[in-house]
Design an enzyme around this catalytic site. Structure first.
Site, PDB file in Angstrom:
ATOM      1  N   LYS A 110      -8.470  -6.826  -1.685  1.00  0.00           N
ATOM      2  CA  LYS A 110      -9.394  -7.031  -1.078  1.00  0.00           C
ATOM      3  C   LYS A 110     -10.067  -8.934  -1.460  1.00  0.00           C
ATOM      4  O   LYS A 110     -10.738  -9.129  -0.715  1.00  0.00           O
ATOM      5  CB  LYS A 110     -10.578  -6.533  -1.793  1.00  0.00           C
ATOM      6  N   LYS A 193       1.246   1.357   4.865  1.00  0.00           N
ATOM      7  CA  LYS A 193      -0.174   2.342   4.557  1.00  0.00           C
ATOM      8  C   LYS A 193      -0.869   2.669   6.044  1.00  0.00           C
ATOM      9  O   LYS A 193      -1.215   2.098   6.199  1.00  0.00           O
ATOM     10  CB  LYS A 193      -0.210   2.990   3.160  1.00  0.00           C
ATOM     11  N   LYS A 196      -7.204   4.439   7.188  1.00  0.00           N
ATOM     12  CA  LYS A 196      -8.488   4.692   8.184  1.00  0.00           C
ATOM     13  C   LYS A 196      -9.240   3.330   8.118  1.00  0.00           C
ATOM     14  O   LYS A 196      -9.633   2.924   9.244  1.00  0.00           O
ATOM     15  CB  LYS A 196      -9.571   5.150   7.563  1.00  0.00           C
TER      16      LYS A 196
HETATM   17  P1  TYM Z   1      -9.221   8.399   0.285  1.00  0.00           P
HETATM   18  O1  TYM Z   1      -9.811   8.715   0.853  1.00  0.00           O
HETATM   19  O2  TYM Z   1      -8.244   6.318   0.176  1.00  0.00           O
HETATM   20  O3  TYM Z   1      -7.616   8.854   0.674  1.00  0.00           O
HETATM   21  C1  TYM Z   1      -7.788  10.300  -0.070  1.00  0.00           C
HETATM   22  C2  TYM Z   1      -6.255  11.283  -0.123  1.00  0.00           C
HETATM   23  O4  TYM Z   1      -5.345  11.245   1.254  1.00  0.00           O
HETATM   24  C3  TYM Z   1      -4.368  10.133   0.168  1.00  0.00           C
HETATM   25  N1  TYM Z   1      -3.552   9.235   1.636  1.00  0.00           N
HETATM   26  C4  TYM Z   1      -3.181   9.065   2.309  1.00  0.00           C
HETATM   27  N2  TYM Z   1      -1.316   9.767   1.646  1.00  0.00           N
HETATM   28  C5  TYM Z   1      -0.068   9.528   2.168  1.00  0.00           C
HETATM   29  N3  TYM Z   1      -0.222   8.533   3.199  1.00  0.00           N
HETATM   30  C6  TYM Z   1      -1.371   7.695   3.565  1.00  0.00           C
HETATM   31  N4  TYM Z   1      -0.937   6.635   4.376  1.00  0.00           N
HETATM   32  C7  TYM Z   1      -2.321   8.152   3.281  1.00  0.00           C
HETATM   33  N5  TYM Z   1      -3.731   8.046   2.619  1.00  0.00           N
HETATM   34  C8  TYM Z   1      -4.360   8.444   2.275  1.00  0.00           C
HETATM   35  C9  TYM Z   1      -4.628   8.435  -1.153  1.00  0.00           C
HETATM   36  O5  TYM Z   1      -4.098   9.285  -1.764  1.00  0.00           O
HETATM   37  C10 TYM Z   1      -5.949  10.414  -1.537  1.00  0.00           C
HETATM   38  O6  TYM Z   1      -5.210  11.388  -1.782  1.00  0.00           O
HETATM   39  N6  TYM Z   1      -9.982   7.346  -4.771  1.00  0.00           N
HETATM   40  C11 TYM Z   1     -10.153   8.025  -3.884  1.00  0.00           C
HETATM   41  C12 TYM Z   1     -10.911   9.101  -4.079  1.00  0.00           C
HETATM   42  C13 TYM Z   1     -11.240   9.944  -4.919  1.00  0.00           C
HETATM   43  C14 TYM Z   1     -10.704  10.378  -6.219  1.00  0.00           C
HETATM   44  C15 TYM Z   1     -11.203  10.700  -7.080  1.00  0.00           C
HETATM   45  C16 TYM Z   1      -8.810  11.237  -6.037  1.00  0.00           C
HETATM   46  C17 TYM Z   1     -12.061   9.350  -5.983  1.00  0.00           C
HETATM   47  N7  TYM Z   1     -12.510  10.239  -7.041  1.00  0.00           N
HETATM   48  C18 TYM Z   1     -10.874  11.433  -8.389  1.00  0.00           C
HETATM   49  C19 TYM Z   1      -8.476  11.522  -6.866  1.00  0.00           C
HETATM   50  C20 TYM Z   1      -9.426  12.021  -8.097  1.00  0.00           C
HETATM   51  C21 TYM Z   1      -9.504   7.200  -2.562  1.00  0.00           C
HETATM   52  O7  TYM Z   1     -10.662   6.424  -2.240  1.00  0.00           O
HETATM   53  O8  TYM Z   1      -8.790   8.272  -1.766  1.00  0.00           O
END
Ligand code: TYM
Length: 327
Positions: A110, A193, A196
């Site tokens: 970023k 990857k 969104k």
């Molecule tokens: P976030 O909201 O970006 O994504 C949610 C979950 O989806 C997975 N993910 C993917 N898996 C496979 N291929 C992809 N292209 C892909 N894009 C997203 C992410 O790895 C995630 O598991 N920081 C985290 C949210 C969070 C969190 C936590 C996770 C906040 N607190 C505590 C675990 C434990 C996030 O932004 O995920």
């Protein structure tokens, strides 16, 4: 065993979120009482339209339920409803260093060069809030996609450091990665990857995409040179499509490729689109139905927060005692 994960309610959820994280998260409810957070405090690390954030949070709750999350088994709630997350995140800022946060890939992506000084503080310290989510419940297993592994590593380091300084408090959490689908790539570019925040909607299949949109996106998805349908690292675009195909049909990738011996991409893509539509339609029907009763969603989320509250309060009290705060 405590299992916890989170997802940002900041827009669409896509097939990568499902195959990489939500699918196994939901499966884990059968043997455990997992906690899943809609992390609105994380979402506001980039500007959000307040009305949209509220709607996206309810949408994410509805999608979890439509995908099969059972709120009697798993605990689903909105992160900001328990102030313990933010409180612990602050405490963790005093345990982490600038250097280790600067090394986080998501932050580095970023903010490069000049841009770096403009990156929000929230975005910088974001992994500490994620560590707080995990440590607040002394979670041992964290089902996530591959892109969150580095953040989990940081949470592990923080837990170890806290334990060293203040005595054994936290188990060291492990990532739980999907066997297949931990990193779903963009349909328009198999080297990045699926995301969104992608600039083009042709990057992803949203869980809410209708049949025509799915057909159109799959038709436009990039493919590799050659015409044979094979699964391997030499054909990264096809490998990604096969992972998605296998993910939504529960068939092995090899079983799928066998069916297309002697056939070309056109047949393959038509069938992949059909498989996605067959998978998504019943989910979308449940999702739309769930969204007609907003109060019910709000009640489910409140009930989740209330179920989680005692443990969050208990851990935070223990931490405050260890730090020497007067209680
Ligand atoms: P976030 O909201 O970006 O994504 C949610 C979950 O989806 C997975 N993910 C993917 N898996 C496979 N291929 C992809 N292209 C892909 N894009 C997203 C992410 O790895 C995630 O598991 N920081 C985290 C949210 C969070 C969190 C936590 C996770 C906040 N607190 C505590 C675990 C434990 C996030 O932004 O995920």
């Amino acid at each position: 065993m405590r299992i916890l994960s989170g997802i940002q309610p900041s827009g669409i959820l896509h097939i990568g979120n499902y195959l990489g994280a939500m699918r196994q998260q939901i499966a884990l409810q059968e043997e455990h009482e997992p906690i899943y957070l809609l992390v609105d405090l994380h979402a506001i690390t980039v500007p959000q339209d307040p009305k949209l954030l509220r709607q996206n949070t309810l949408n994410a709750a509805a999608m979890y339920l439509a995908l099969g999350l059972d709120p009697e088994k798993a605990i689903l709630y909105v992160q900001s409803q328990l102030s313990e997350h933010a409180e612990l995140a602050w405490i963790l800022t005093t345990i982490a260093s600038m250097g280790e946060l600067e090394r986080m890939t998501q932050f580095k992506e970023k903010g490069r060069g000049e841009e770096r000084t403009k990156v929000g503080m929230g975005l910088f310290s974001y992994p500490l809030l994620m560590a707080a989510d995990i440590l607040l419940y002394k979670a041992q297993k964290v089902p996530i996609g591959d892109d969150q592994v580095q953040h989990l590593e940081l949470a592990r380091d923080i837990a170890k450091r806290f334990n060293q300084r203040f005595g054994d408090t936290f188990p060291i959490p492990d990532a739980l990665l999907a066997e297949s689908g931990a990193r779903i790539m963009g349909l328009d570019d198999p080297t990045v990857k699926m995301s969104k925040s992608a600039t083009s909607a042709y990057n992803y299949i949203a869980l809410t995409d209708d049949a025509d949109t799915v057909r159109n996106k799959i038709k436009k998805a990039v493919t590799d040179s050659g015409s044979e349908i094979t699964y391997g690292n030499d054909k990264p675009a096809l490998k990604n499509l096969l992972t998605i195909f296998s993910g939504v049909t529960n068939e092995k990738a090899e079983t799928i490729t066998e069916r297309y011996a002697g056939k070309g991409y056109a047949d393959f893509k038509t069938d992949l689109a059909d498989a996605l539509i067959a998978f998504l339609s019943p989910i979308q029907e449940r999702y739309q139905h769930l969204l007609t009763d907003e109060q019910q969603l709000v009640d489910i989320l409140h009930a989740g927060a209330e179920r989680a509250r005692p443990q969050a309060a208990h851990t935070l009290k223990e931490i405050k005692e260890k730090l020497g705060f007067v209680l």
